[in-house]
Design a protein around this motif. Structure first.
Motif, PDB file in Angstrom:
ATOM      1  N   MET A   1       0.833  -1.187   0.000  1.00  0.00           N
ATOM      2  CA  MET A   1       0.000   0.000   0.000  1.00  0.00           C
ATOM      3  C   MET A   1       0.881   1.255   0.000  1.00  0.00           C
ATOM      4  O   MET A   1       1.869   1.331   0.718  1.00  0.00           O
ATOM      5  CB  MET A   1      -0.884   0.014   1.248  1.00  0.00           C
ATOM      6  N   ILE A   2       0.465   2.209  -0.806  1.00  0.00           N
ATOM      7  CA  ILE A   2       1.145   3.496  -0.863  1.00  0.00           C
ATOM      8  C   ILE A   2       0.066   4.573  -0.737  1.00  0.00           C
ATOM      9  O   ILE A   2      -0.853   4.625  -1.561  1.00  0.00           O
ATOM     10  CB  ILE A   2       1.925   3.673  -2.182  1.00  0.00           C
ATOM     11  N   LEU A   3       0.187   5.410   0.280  1.00  0.00           N
ATOM     12  CA  LEU A   3      -0.800   6.454   0.539  1.00  0.00           C
ATOM     13  C   LEU A   3      -2.227   5.900   0.564  1.00  0.00           C
ATOM     14  O   LEU A   3      -3.159   6.504   0.045  1.00  0.00           O
ATOM     15  CB  LEU A   3      -0.685   7.579  -0.495  1.00  0.00           C
ATOM     16  N   GLY A   4      -2.380   4.722   1.131  1.00  0.00           N
ATOM     17  CA  GLY A   4      -3.686   4.100   1.252  1.00  0.00           C
ATOM     18  C   GLY A   4      -4.197   3.439  -0.021  1.00  0.00           C
ATOM     19  O   GLY A   4      -5.340   2.995  -0.076  1.00  0.00           O
ATOM     20  N   MET A   5      -3.368   3.386  -1.051  1.00  0.00           N
ATOM     21  CA  MET A   5      -3.764   2.770  -2.325  1.00  0.00           C
ATOM     22  C   MET A   5      -2.936   1.519  -2.568  1.00  0.00           C
ATOM     23  O   MET A   5      -1.788   1.438  -2.119  1.00  0.00           O
ATOM     24  CB  MET A   5      -3.534   3.740  -3.496  1.00  0.00           C
ATOM     25  N   SER A   6      -3.507   0.596  -3.314  1.00  0.00           N
ATOM     26  CA  SER A   6      -2.718  -0.560  -3.739  1.00  0.00           C
ATOM     27  C   SER A   6      -1.605  -0.060  -4.655  1.00  0.00           C
ATOM     28  O   SER A   6      -1.697   1.036  -5.226  1.00  0.00           O
ATOM     29  CB  SER A   6      -3.597  -1.560  -4.488  1.00  0.00           C
ATOM     30  N   ILE A   7      -0.576  -0.861  -4.803  1.00  0.00           N
ATOM     31  CA  ILE A   7       0.520  -0.454  -5.691  1.00  0.00           C
ATOM     32  C   ILE A   7       0.003  -0.259  -7.116  1.00  0.00           C
ATOM     33  O   ILE A   7       0.400   0.680  -7.800  1.00  0.00           O
ATOM     34  CB  ILE A   7       1.693  -1.459  -5.635  1.00  0.00           C
ATOM     35  N   GLY A   8      -0.928  -1.109  -7.534  1.00  0.00           N
ATOM     36  CA  GLY A   8      -1.503  -0.970  -8.875  1.00  0.00           C
ATOM     37  C   GLY A   8      -2.247   0.347  -9.055  1.00  0.00           C
ATOM     38  O   GLY A   8      -2.073   1.043 -10.065  1.00  0.00           O
ATOM     39  N   ALA A   9      -3.084   0.702  -8.075  1.00  0.00           N
ATOM     40  CA  ALA A   9      -3.840   1.958  -8.149  1.00  0.00           C
ATOM     41  C   ALA A   9      -2.898   3.159  -8.099  1.00  0.00           C
ATOM     42  O   ALA A   9      -3.070   4.134  -8.839  1.00  0.00           O
ATOM     43  CB  ALA A   9      -4.864   2.027  -7.020  1.00  0.00           C
ATOM     44  N   PHE A  10      -1.889   3.068  -7.231  1.00  0.00           N
ATOM     45  CA  PHE A  10      -0.926   4.157  -7.120  1.00  0.00           C
ATOM     46  C   PHE A  10      -0.134   4.304  -8.423  1.00  0.00           C
ATOM     47  O   PHE A  10       0.151   5.425  -8.857  1.00  0.00           O
ATOM     48  CB  PHE A  10       0.025   3.931  -5.943  1.00  0.00           C
ATOM     49  N   THR A  11       0.196   3.189  -9.045  1.00  0.00           N
ATOM     50  CA  THR A  11       0.911   3.231 -10.324  1.00  0.00           C
ATOM     51  C   THR A  11       0.072   3.937 -11.380  1.00  0.00           C
ATOM     52  O   THR A  11       0.588   4.771 -12.137  1.00  0.00           O
ATOM     53  CB  THR A  11       1.276   1.808 -10.791  1.00  0.00           C
ATOM     54  N   ILE A  12      -1.220   3.636 -11.426  1.00  0.00           N
ATOM     55  CA  ILE A  12      -2.110   4.297 -12.392  1.00  0.00           C
ATOM     56  C   ILE A  12      -2.146   5.800 -12.127  1.00  0.00           C
ATOM     57  O   ILE A  12      -2.050   6.607 -13.062  1.00  0.00           O
ATOM     58  CB  ILE A  12      -3.520   3.678 -12.351  1.00  0.00           C
ATOM     59  N   LEU A  13      -2.273   6.198 -10.862  1.00  0.00           N
ATOM     60  CA  LEU A  13      -2.267   7.619 -10.507  1.00  0.00           C
ATOM     61  C   LEU A  13      -0.952   8.270 -10.941  1.00  0.00           C
ATOM     62  O   LEU A  13      -0.964   9.353 -11.550  1.00  0.00           O
ATOM     63  CB  LEU A  13      -2.475   7.794  -9.002  1.00  0.00           C
ATOM     64  N   HIS A  14       0.158   7.620 -10.671  1.00  0.00           N
ATOM     65  CA  HIS A  14       1.477   8.143 -11.046  1.00  0.00           C
ATOM     66  C   HIS A  14       1.581   8.305 -12.570  1.00  0.00           C
ATOM     67  O   HIS A  14       2.083   9.334 -13.048  1.00  0.00           O
ATOM     68  CB  HIS A  14       2.569   7.202 -10.524  1.00  0.00           C
ATOM     69  N   VAL A  15       1.088   7.328 -13.306  1.00  0.00           N
ATOM     70  CA  VAL A  15       1.144   7.398 -14.771  1.00  0.00           C
ATOM     71  C   VAL A  15       0.272   8.541 -15.282  1.00  0.00           C
ATOM     72  O   VAL A  15       0.681   9.291 -16.180  1.00  0.00           O
ATOM     73  CB  VAL A  15       0.723   6.045 -15.403  1.00  0.00           C
ATOM     74  N   ILE A  16      -0.910   8.715 -14.706  1.00  0.00           N
ATOM     75  CA  ILE A  16      -1.797   9.810 -15.121  1.00  0.00           C
ATOM     76  C   ILE A  16      -1.122  11.155 -14.863  1.00  0.00           C
ATOM     77  O   ILE A  16      -1.113  12.039 -15.737  1.00  0.00           O
ATOM     78  CB  ILE A  16      -3.163   9.713 -14.415  1.00  0.00           C
ATOM     79  N   ILE A  17      -0.544  11.310 -13.675  1.00  0.00           N
ATOM     80  CA  ILE A  17       0.161  12.555 -13.349  1.00  0.00           C
ATOM     81  C   ILE A  17       1.287  12.801 -14.351  1.00  0.00           C
ATOM     82  O   ILE A  17       1.466  13.915 -14.853  1.00  0.00           O
ATOM     83  CB  ILE A  17       0.711  12.512 -11.903  1.00  0.00           C
ATOM     84  N   THR A  18       2.033  11.755 -14.659  1.00  0.00           N
ATOM     85  CA  THR A  18       3.153  11.883 -15.599  1.00  0.00           C
ATOM     86  C   THR A  18       2.677  12.255 -16.995  1.00  0.00           C
ATOM     87  O   THR A  18       3.275  13.116 -17.652  1.00  0.00           O
ATOM     88  CB  THR A  18       3.970  10.578 -15.641  1.00  0.00           C
ATOM     89  N   LEU A  19       1.593  11.639 -17.451  1.00  0.00           N
ATOM     90  CA  LEU A  19       1.066  11.967 -18.779  1.00  0.00           C
ATOM     91  C   LEU A  19       0.543  13.396 -18.841  1.00  0.00           C
ATOM     92  O   LEU A  19       0.705  14.080 -19.865  1.00  0.00           O
ATOM     93  CB  LEU A  19      -0.003  10.957 -19.192  1.00  0.00           C
ATOM     94  N   VAL A  20      -0.068  13.872 -17.752  1.00  0.00           N
ATOM     95  CA  VAL A  20      -0.507  15.271 -17.696  1.00  0.00           C
ATOM     96  C   VAL A  20       0.719  16.185 -17.741  1.00  0.00           C
ATOM     97  O   VAL A  20       0.720  17.205 -18.444  1.00  0.00           O
ATOM     98  CB  VAL A  20      -1.368  15.544 -16.438  1.00  0.00           C
ATOM     99  N   ALA A  21       1.778  15.816 -17.018  1.00  0.00           N
ATOM    100  CA  ALA A  21       3.012  16.604 -17.033  1.00  0.00           C
ATOM    101  C   ALA A  21       3.602  16.665 -18.445  1.00  0.00           C
ATOM    102  O   ALA A  21       3.991  17.741 -18.916  1.00  0.00           O
ATOM    103  CB  ALA A  21       4.030  16.024 -16.054  1.00  0.00           C
ATOM    104  N   ILE A  22       3.642  15.534 -19.115  1.00  0.00           N
ATOM    105  CA  ILE A  22       4.198  15.502 -20.468  1.00  0.00           C
ATOM    106  C   ILE A  22       3.314  16.295 -21.434  1.00  0.00           C
ATOM    107  O   ILE A  22       3.809  17.119 -22.218  1.00  0.00           O
ATOM    108  CB  ILE A  22       4.397  14.051 -20.954  1.00  0.00           C
TER     109      ILE A  22
END
Length: 166
Positions: A1-22
């Motif tokens: 768990m990362i910040l209360g999310m599963s690693i999979g959910a957190f990975t999706i959030l991280h990817v979305i943030i990264t795609l918005v940044a790009i």
């Protein structure tokens, strides 16, 4: 768990943030080509770029990796862009310092996107399973060459109207 999310959910959030940044970063670069500041898009780009670096450090770390190195470099470059833009208001040399730092920050996001694509996309993994093969090296070299060209064009073209210091 990362910040209360599963690693999979957190990975999706991280990817979305990264795609918005790009995506926002590419718009900011387009603005630089036209000598426009685009303050809202620029703020979104810088914020999501910082957020993608910070969230990247929250993943389980098992030794030093290239992604960790990129994150560290990003955390050094991004404050320079922020300082040049928001404290020095792009006056004098701070204009080109900002441009280089902002484009470098975008490049680092794209570098990781390419690297992760070679890990996660089966067709690319087949071409470069260890990321030491020529297809990976050629792809990263082409991306680097494109970003060097983008940096040069941006330094030359980005000459926004001077505004009063606040």
């Amino acid at each position: 768990m990362i910040l209360g999310m599963s690693i999979g959910a957190f990975t999706i959030l991280h990817v979305i943030i990264t795609l918005v940044a790009i995506g926002s970063g590419l718009i900011v670069i387009g603005g630089m080509f036209a000598s426009h500041r685009l303050p809202v898009t620029t703020a979104l780009f810088l914020f999501t770029t910082a957020l993608t670096s910070v969230t990247g450090f929250l993943f389980p770390i098992h030794g030093f990796t290239p992604a960790l190195g990129v994150g560290i470099v990003a955390c050094v470059i991004l404050p320079i862009a922020l300082y040049a833009l928001y404290k020095e208001h792009l006056v004098g040399a701070w204009r080109w310092i900002y441009v280089i730092a902002a484009v470098a920050s975008l490049y680092l996001n794209v570098f990781v996107l390419v690297a992760q694509s070679f890990v996660k996309v089966s067709a690319l993994t087949a071409l470069a399973p260890t990321q030491t093969e020529p297809p990976f090296a050629i792809t990263q070299a082409v991306v680097l060459a494109i970003f060097i060209l983008i940096t040069l064009i941006s330094v030359i073209k980005f000459r926004p109207l001077k505004t009063a210091r606040v």
